[in-house]
Design an enzyme around this catalytic site. Sequence first.
Site, PDB file in Angstrom:
ATOM      1  N   HIS A 109     -22.200 -12.769  15.490  1.00 26.79           N
ATOM      2  CA  HIS A 109     -21.039 -11.963  15.101  1.00 26.79           C
ATOM      3  C   HIS A 109     -21.088 -10.521  15.592  1.00 26.79           C
ATOM      4  O   HIS A 109     -20.096  -9.795  15.461  1.00 26.79           O
ATOM      5  CB  HIS A 109     -20.878 -12.016  13.565  1.00 26.79           C
ATOM      6  CG  HIS A 109     -19.453 -12.082  13.122  1.00 26.79           C
ATOM      7  ND1 HIS A 109     -19.083 -12.423  11.836  1.00 26.79           N
ATOM      8  CD2 HIS A 109     -18.286 -11.833  13.792  1.00 26.79           C
ATOM      9  CE1 HIS A 109     -17.755 -12.375  11.742  1.00 26.79           C
ATOM     10  NE2 HIS A 109     -17.257 -12.021  12.902  1.00 26.79           N
ATOM     11  N   ASP A 132     -15.831 -14.295   6.031  1.00 24.94           N
ATOM     12  CA  ASP A 132     -17.289 -14.302   6.179  1.00 24.94           C
ATOM     13  C   ASP A 132     -17.935 -14.353   4.799  1.00 24.94           C
ATOM     14  O   ASP A 132     -17.374 -13.846   3.820  1.00 24.94           O
ATOM     15  CB  ASP A 132     -17.710 -12.983   6.877  1.00 24.94           C
ATOM     16  CG  ASP A 132     -19.038 -13.061   7.614  1.00 24.94           C
ATOM     17  OD1 ASP A 132     -19.958 -13.736   7.115  1.00 24.94           O
ATOM     18  OD2 ASP A 132     -19.150 -12.415   8.673  1.00 24.94           O
ATOM     19  N   HIS A 134     -20.631 -12.734   4.551  1.00 27.66           N
ATOM     20  CA  HIS A 134     -21.310 -11.440   4.653  1.00 27.66           C
ATOM     21  C   HIS A 134     -20.317 -10.338   5.038  1.00 27.66           C
ATOM     22  O   HIS A 134     -19.303 -10.618   5.677  1.00 27.66           O
ATOM     23  CB  HIS A 134     -22.396 -11.504   5.734  1.00 27.66           C
ATOM     24  CG  HIS A 134     -23.318 -12.670   5.586  1.00 27.66           C
ATOM     25  ND1 HIS A 134     -23.112 -13.851   6.259  1.00 27.66           N
ATOM     26  CD2 HIS A 134     -24.427 -12.832   4.829  1.00 27.66           C
ATOM     27  CE1 HIS A 134     -24.070 -14.711   5.922  1.00 27.66           C
ATOM     28  NE2 HIS A 134     -24.890 -14.123   5.054  1.00 27.66           N
ATOM     29  N   ASP A 136     -21.159  -7.668   7.001  1.00 28.59           N
ATOM     30  CA  ASP A 136     -21.459  -7.229   8.375  1.00 28.59           C
ATOM     31  C   ASP A 136     -21.099  -5.767   8.613  1.00 28.59           C
ATOM     32  O   ASP A 136     -20.609  -5.386   9.688  1.00 28.59           O
ATOM     33  CB  ASP A 136     -20.748  -8.143   9.405  1.00 28.59           C
ATOM     34  CG  ASP A 136     -21.312  -9.561   9.399  1.00 28.59           C
ATOM     35  OD1 ASP A 136     -22.349  -9.791   8.743  1.00 28.59           O
ATOM     36  OD2 ASP A 136     -20.718 -10.443  10.045  1.00 28.59           O
ATOM     37  N   HIS A 149     -25.917  -8.349  14.255  1.00 27.03           N
ATOM     38  CA  HIS A 149     -24.777  -9.168  13.780  1.00 27.03           C
ATOM     39  C   HIS A 149     -24.416  -8.851  12.325  1.00 27.03           C
ATOM     40  O   HIS A 149     -23.336  -9.238  11.876  1.00 27.03           O
ATOM     41  CB  HIS A 149     -25.024 -10.675  13.972  1.00 27.03           C
ATOM     42  CG  HIS A 149     -25.922 -11.317  12.953  1.00 27.03           C
ATOM     43  ND1 HIS A 149     -25.848 -12.664  12.648  1.00 27.03           N
ATOM     44  CD2 HIS A 149     -26.917 -10.807  12.187  1.00 27.03           C
ATOM     45  CE1 HIS A 149     -26.759 -12.953  11.724  1.00 27.03           C
ATOM     46  NE2 HIS A 149     -27.414 -11.864  11.438  1.00 27.03           N
ATOM     47  N   ASP A 247     -16.221 -16.011  10.718  1.00 26.07           N
ATOM     48  CA  ASP A 247     -17.625 -16.423  10.769  1.00 26.07           C
ATOM     49  C   ASP A 247     -17.699 -17.771  10.066  1.00 26.07           C
ATOM     50  O   ASP A 247     -17.319 -17.887   8.890  1.00 26.07           O
ATOM     51  CB  ASP A 247     -18.464 -15.367  10.031  1.00 26.07           C
ATOM     52  CG  ASP A 247     -19.965 -15.647  10.065  1.00 26.07           C
ATOM     53  OD1 ASP A 247     -20.357 -16.836  10.118  1.00 26.07           O
ATOM     54  OD2 ASP A 247     -20.741 -14.676  10.008  1.00 26.07           O
ATOM     55  N   ASP A 249     -19.891 -19.251   8.696  1.00 20.45           N
ATOM     56  CA  ASP A 249     -20.669 -19.296   7.446  1.00 20.45           C
ATOM     57  C   ASP A 249     -19.850 -18.891   6.221  1.00 20.45           C
ATOM     58  O   ASP A 249     -20.336 -18.952   5.089  1.00 20.45           O
ATOM     59  CB  ASP A 249     -21.991 -18.516   7.552  1.00 20.45           C
ATOM     60  CG  ASP A 249     -21.838 -16.992   7.554  1.00 20.45           C
ATOM     61  OD1 ASP A 249     -20.865 -16.461   7.005  1.00 20.45           O
ATOM     62  OD2 ASP A 249     -22.750 -16.331   8.111  1.00 20.45           O
ATOM     63  N   GLU A 292     -20.762 -17.795  15.102  1.00 20.82           N
ATOM     64  CA  GLU A 292     -21.959 -18.200  14.356  1.00 20.82           C
ATOM     65  C   GLU A 292     -22.144 -19.704  14.212  1.00 20.82           C
ATOM     66  O   GLU A 292     -22.901 -20.164  13.357  1.00 20.82           O
ATOM     67  CB  GLU A 292     -22.022 -17.517  12.979  1.00 20.82           C
ATOM     68  CG  GLU A 292     -22.086 -15.977  13.032  1.00 20.82           C
ATOM     69  CD  GLU A 292     -23.481 -15.413  13.355  1.00 20.82           C
ATOM     70  OE1 GLU A 292     -24.452 -16.198  13.448  1.00 20.82           O
ATOM     71  OE2 GLU A 292     -23.584 -14.166  13.531  1.00 20.82           O
TER      72      GLU A 292
HETATM   73  N1  LIG Z   1     -22.928 -12.416  10.994  1.00 21.20           N
HETATM   74  C1  LIG Z   1     -23.804 -12.753  10.069  1.00 21.20           C
HETATM   75  N2  LIG Z   1     -24.076 -14.024   9.839  1.00 21.20           N
HETATM   76  N3  LIG Z   1     -24.407 -11.767   9.411  1.00 21.20           N
HETATM   77  C2  LIG Z   1     -25.427 -11.937   8.408  1.00 21.20           C
HETATM   78  C3  LIG Z   1     -25.939 -10.596   7.950  1.00 21.20           C
HETATM   79  C4  LIG Z   1     -27.030 -10.723   6.932  1.00 21.20           C
HETATM   80  C5  LIG Z   1     -27.557  -9.408   6.385  1.00 21.20           C
HETATM   81  N4  LIG Z   1     -26.558  -8.738   5.624  1.00 21.20           N
HETATM   82  C6  LIG Z   1     -28.064  -8.488   7.504  1.00 21.20           C
HETATM   83  O1  LIG Z   1     -27.682  -7.374   7.612  1.00 21.20           O
HETATM   84  O2  LIG Z   1     -28.867  -8.891   8.301  1.00 21.20           O
HETATM   85 MN   LIG Z   2     -20.558 -12.511  10.161  1.00 26.78          MN
HETATM   86 MN   LIG Z   3     -21.816 -14.432   7.908  1.00 23.95          MN
END
Ligand SMILES: NC(=[NH2+])NCCC[C@H](N)C(=O)O
Ligand SMILES: [Mn+2]
Ligand SMILES: [Mn+2]
Length: 323
Positions: A109, A132, A134, A136, A149, A247, A249, A292
């Site tokens: 991402h 998402d 998350h 990010d 990411h 994303d 996920d 992702e």
């Molecule tokens: N694009 C994603 N899947 N990001 C996950 C980030 C997980 C976590 N918050 C980090 O800073 O590493």
């Molecule tokens: Mn993401």
């Molecule tokens: Mn994510």
Amino acid sequence: MNHKLRFIAEPKTVSIVGCPFSGGQHRVGVDKGPIHMVNAGLVEQLRGLGWIVEFDGHHQFEDISAEFDPPIGKLKNPRFVSKVTQAVAQVVGDHATRGSLPLTLGGDHSLAMGTIAGTLSRYSDACVIWVDAHADINTHETTDSGNIHGMPLAFLTSLSGSKSLGNNNGGQPVPFSWLDSVHLHPSRLAYIGLRDVDQGEKTILREHNIAAFSMHEIDRYGIGSVVEMALDRVNPDRSKPIHLSFDVDALDPSVAPSTGTPVRGGLTFREGHYICERLYETGLLVAIDLMEVNPSLRDAADVQQTVAVGCSLVRAALGETLL
Ligand SMILES: NC(=[NH2+])NCCC[C@H](N)C(=O)O
Ligand SMILES: [Mn+2]
Ligand SMILES: [Mn+2]
């Protein structure tokens, strides 16, 4: 009912930007996501929906070996990520400028730094719907993992930037200096599907009053209301161009298992598709990211399922399921 896209020229054209890139995180394999999605027949599927589909192969990103790309502060592979996302911004911006809809397949991402910068270069008033688990939006200071990411939105909203990385890069431009002129205002960003947000990110979301709809709000109000609430925040009169960054996920791991940072308690198959359908229906979509998908994680059946769901989300965002 005939659904028209406001900003995309007729005959409507989608340009697939295949980005086999994994430098924004540490798990190998996410770079194979776009290849699997294209091999699963995505191009033909989109043609079947009446789109002209441009796809001239996946991008070749020239690797920068780790030796020449040591961390800057906590950031891992900063030069590589910067170079790749800059190239992606150019390509996405070019497609958008021709009136085509860029569809970027990731890859991790961090690529969204490129895609959203590209969108903003053509549509300076665009808003972003970020789907998402998350947020990010870790900065160079708040990131624990150092994986970029988890940071693209900090760079896009100028919470992080080349200046925060110092100014010594051996005579070379400091990574991400190409992004210095790009500013996504936090009021133009809305999240849907959040459930794993770091403490520092929560502070950022609060301090900048960013529209964030977590799984809690989806349980409470239902996905139909949540999408309207998100649009009310970033696009109240439904007139501005929309960039969708999805994303995979965001979906529950039972729906999309093959991804690097799965988090349980996610969107159902229908909730994910509803978001895509509704954004298509607004007629305001100008760019889509599907990120992702990692075909090296889990068994063959899980990979097949995740790739299929990725293709199906894209089709939904390009009009498949509307009557
Ligand atoms: N694009 C994603 N899947 N990001 C996950 C980030 C997980 C976590 N918050 C980090 O800073 O590493
Ligand atoms: Mn993401
Ligand atoms: Mn994510």
